[in-house]
Design a protein around this motif. Structure first.
Motif, PDB file in Angstrom:
ATOM      1  N   CYS A 168       0.835  -1.211   0.000  1.00  0.00           N
ATOM      2  CA  CYS A 168       0.000   0.000   0.000  1.00  0.00           C
ATOM      3  C   CYS A 168       0.864   1.255   0.000  1.00  0.00           C
ATOM      4  O   CYS A 168       0.575   2.217  -0.717  1.00  0.00           O
ATOM      5  CB  CYS A 168      -0.923   0.008   1.204  1.00  0.00           C
ATOM      6  SG  CYS A 168      -2.251  -1.170   1.117  1.00  0.00           S
ATOM      7  N   ARG A 169       1.918   1.246   0.791  1.00  0.00           N
ATOM      8  CA  ARG A 169       2.819   2.392   0.854  1.00  0.00           C
ATOM      9  C   ARG A 169       3.515   2.615  -0.482  1.00  0.00           C
ATOM     10  O   ARG A 169       3.635   3.753  -0.945  1.00  0.00           O
ATOM     11  CB  ARG A 169       3.858   2.169   1.949  1.00  0.00           C
ATOM     12  CG  ARG A 169       4.713   3.379   2.210  1.00  0.00           C
ATOM     13  CD  ARG A 169       5.723   3.091   3.253  1.00  0.00           C
ATOM     14  NE  ARG A 169       6.745   2.226   2.655  1.00  0.00           N
ATOM     15  CZ  ARG A 169       7.782   1.744   3.298  1.00  0.00           C
ATOM     16  NH1 ARG A 169       7.942   1.987   4.566  1.00  0.00           N
ATOM     17  NH2 ARG A 169       8.660   0.989   2.679  1.00  0.00           N
ATOM     18  N   LEU A 224       0.956   4.066  -2.953  1.00  0.00           N
ATOM     19  CA  LEU A 224       0.699   5.485  -2.694  1.00  0.00           C
ATOM     20  C   LEU A 224       1.869   6.356  -3.137  1.00  0.00           C
ATOM     21  O   LEU A 224       1.672   7.474  -3.605  1.00  0.00           O
ATOM     22  CB  LEU A 224       0.426   5.715  -1.208  1.00  0.00           C
ATOM     23  CG  LEU A 224      -0.957   5.328  -0.731  1.00  0.00           C
ATOM     24  CD1 LEU A 224      -1.061   5.499   0.782  1.00  0.00           C
ATOM     25  CD2 LEU A 224      -2.007   6.165  -1.419  1.00  0.00           C
ATOM     26  N   SER A 225       3.088   5.845  -3.001  1.00  0.00           N
ATOM     27  CA  SER A 225       4.249   6.644  -3.404  1.00  0.00           C
ATOM     28  C   SER A 225       4.261   6.880  -4.908  1.00  0.00           C
ATOM     29  O   SER A 225       4.761   7.901  -5.374  1.00  0.00           O
ATOM     30  CB  SER A 225       5.546   5.977  -2.951  1.00  0.00           C
ATOM     31  OG  SER A 225       5.762   4.776  -3.655  1.00  0.00           O
ATOM     32  N   ILE A 257       1.465   7.189  -6.732  1.00  0.00           N
ATOM     33  CA  ILE A 257       0.317   8.034  -7.060  1.00  0.00           C
ATOM     34  C   ILE A 257       0.499   9.482  -6.591  1.00  0.00           C
ATOM     35  O   ILE A 257      -0.052  10.402  -7.183  1.00  0.00           O
ATOM     36  CB  ILE A 257      -0.961   7.426  -6.442  1.00  0.00           C
ATOM     37  CG1 ILE A 257      -1.261   6.104  -7.119  1.00  0.00           C
ATOM     38  CG2 ILE A 257      -2.139   8.352  -6.546  1.00  0.00           C
ATOM     39  CD1 ILE A 257      -2.386   5.341  -6.485  1.00  0.00           C
ATOM     40  N   VAL A 258       1.302   9.702  -5.562  1.00  0.00           N
ATOM     41  CA  VAL A 258       1.369  11.024  -4.928  1.00  0.00           C
ATOM     42  C   VAL A 258       1.899  12.100  -5.870  1.00  0.00           C
ATOM     43  O   VAL A 258       1.346  13.200  -5.925  1.00  0.00           O
ATOM     44  CB  VAL A 258       2.209  10.961  -3.636  1.00  0.00           C
ATOM     45  CG1 VAL A 258       2.541  12.342  -3.120  1.00  0.00           C
ATOM     46  CG2 VAL A 258       1.458  10.196  -2.583  1.00  0.00           C
ATOM     47  N   LEU A 288       0.089  17.194   0.066  1.00  0.00           N
ATOM     48  CA  LEU A 288       0.634  16.283  -0.941  1.00  0.00           C
ATOM     49  C   LEU A 288       2.128  16.521  -1.149  1.00  0.00           C
ATOM     50  O   LEU A 288       2.887  15.578  -1.351  1.00  0.00           O
ATOM     51  CB  LEU A 288      -0.126  16.441  -2.259  1.00  0.00           C
ATOM     52  CG  LEU A 288      -1.539  15.887  -2.268  1.00  0.00           C
ATOM     53  CD1 LEU A 288      -2.265  16.304  -3.531  1.00  0.00           C
ATOM     54  CD2 LEU A 288      -1.526  14.385  -2.126  1.00  0.00           C
ATOM     55  N   LEU A 341       3.881  14.920   1.790  1.00  0.00           N
ATOM     56  CA  LEU A 341       3.845  13.469   1.619  1.00  0.00           C
ATOM     57  C   LEU A 341       4.893  13.013   0.612  1.00  0.00           C
ATOM     58  O   LEU A 341       5.593  12.022   0.827  1.00  0.00           O
ATOM     59  CB  LEU A 341       2.460  13.020   1.140  1.00  0.00           C
ATOM     60  CG  LEU A 341       1.429  12.705   2.190  1.00  0.00           C
ATOM     61  CD1 LEU A 341       0.089  12.406   1.518  1.00  0.00           C
ATOM     62  CD2 LEU A 341       1.851  11.537   3.030  1.00  0.00           C
ATOM     63  N   TYR A 342       5.016  13.740  -0.490  1.00  0.00           N
ATOM     64  CA  TYR A 342       5.996  13.387  -1.509  1.00  0.00           C
ATOM     65  C   TYR A 342       7.418  13.508  -0.969  1.00  0.00           C
ATOM     66  O   TYR A 342       8.253  12.632  -1.194  1.00  0.00           O
ATOM     67  CB  TYR A 342       5.809  14.266  -2.743  1.00  0.00           C
ATOM     68  CG  TYR A 342       6.766  13.929  -3.849  1.00  0.00           C
ATOM     69  CD1 TYR A 342       6.672  12.716  -4.522  1.00  0.00           C
ATOM     70  CD2 TYR A 342       7.770  14.809  -4.225  1.00  0.00           C
ATOM     71  CE1 TYR A 342       7.548  12.393  -5.530  1.00  0.00           C
ATOM     72  CE2 TYR A 342       8.652  14.492  -5.229  1.00  0.00           C
ATOM     73  CZ  TYR A 342       8.537  13.281  -5.882  1.00  0.00           C
ATOM     74  OH  TYR A 342       9.422  12.956  -6.872  1.00  0.00           O
ATOM     75  N   TYR A 397       8.123  10.577   1.237  1.00  0.00           N
ATOM     76  CA  TYR A 397       8.450   9.356   0.500  1.00  0.00           C
ATOM     77  C   TYR A 397       9.860   9.425  -0.072  1.00  0.00           C
ATOM     78  O   TYR A 397      10.565   8.421  -0.120  1.00  0.00           O
ATOM     79  CB  TYR A 397       7.452   9.104  -0.633  1.00  0.00           C
ATOM     80  CG  TYR A 397       6.148   8.530  -0.146  1.00  0.00           C
ATOM     81  CD1 TYR A 397       6.108   7.363   0.590  1.00  0.00           C
ATOM     82  CD2 TYR A 397       4.946   9.154  -0.438  1.00  0.00           C
ATOM     83  CE1 TYR A 397       4.909   6.832   1.034  1.00  0.00           C
ATOM     84  CE2 TYR A 397       3.752   8.634  -0.021  1.00  0.00           C
ATOM     85  CZ  TYR A 397       3.748   7.471   0.720  1.00  0.00           C
ATOM     86  OH  TYR A 397       2.548   6.951   1.165  1.00  0.00           O
TER      87      TYR A 397
END
Length: 60
Positions: A14-15, A18-19, A21-22, A48, A51-52, A55
């Motif tokens: 999942c992580r 998401l990385s 898609i971000v 966002l 978050l990016y 990551y």
């Protein structure tokens, strides 16, 4: 008793998902914020972005 894994395999997938898609989502939100700036759009763009960066730095 204790595992060396920080996350279970499902959460790792999942992580990673998401990385991927971000970044496109953040770029779309940035373009949307430039043309139609509202306070919610600005906060979402900042979230966002952070978050990016998280990551990229492997904090998340």
């Amino acid at each position: 008793m204790f595992k060396n894994n920080r996350f279970q395999p499902f959460f790792k997938k999942c992580r990673e998902g998401l990385s991927v898609i971000v970044l496109p989502l953040a770029l779309f939100q940035l373009i949307r914020t430039i043309f139609l700036p509202t306070s919610m759009d600005v906060m979402l763009t900042a979230l966002l972005f952070f978050l990016y960066v998280g990551y990229l730095k492997k904090w998340l």
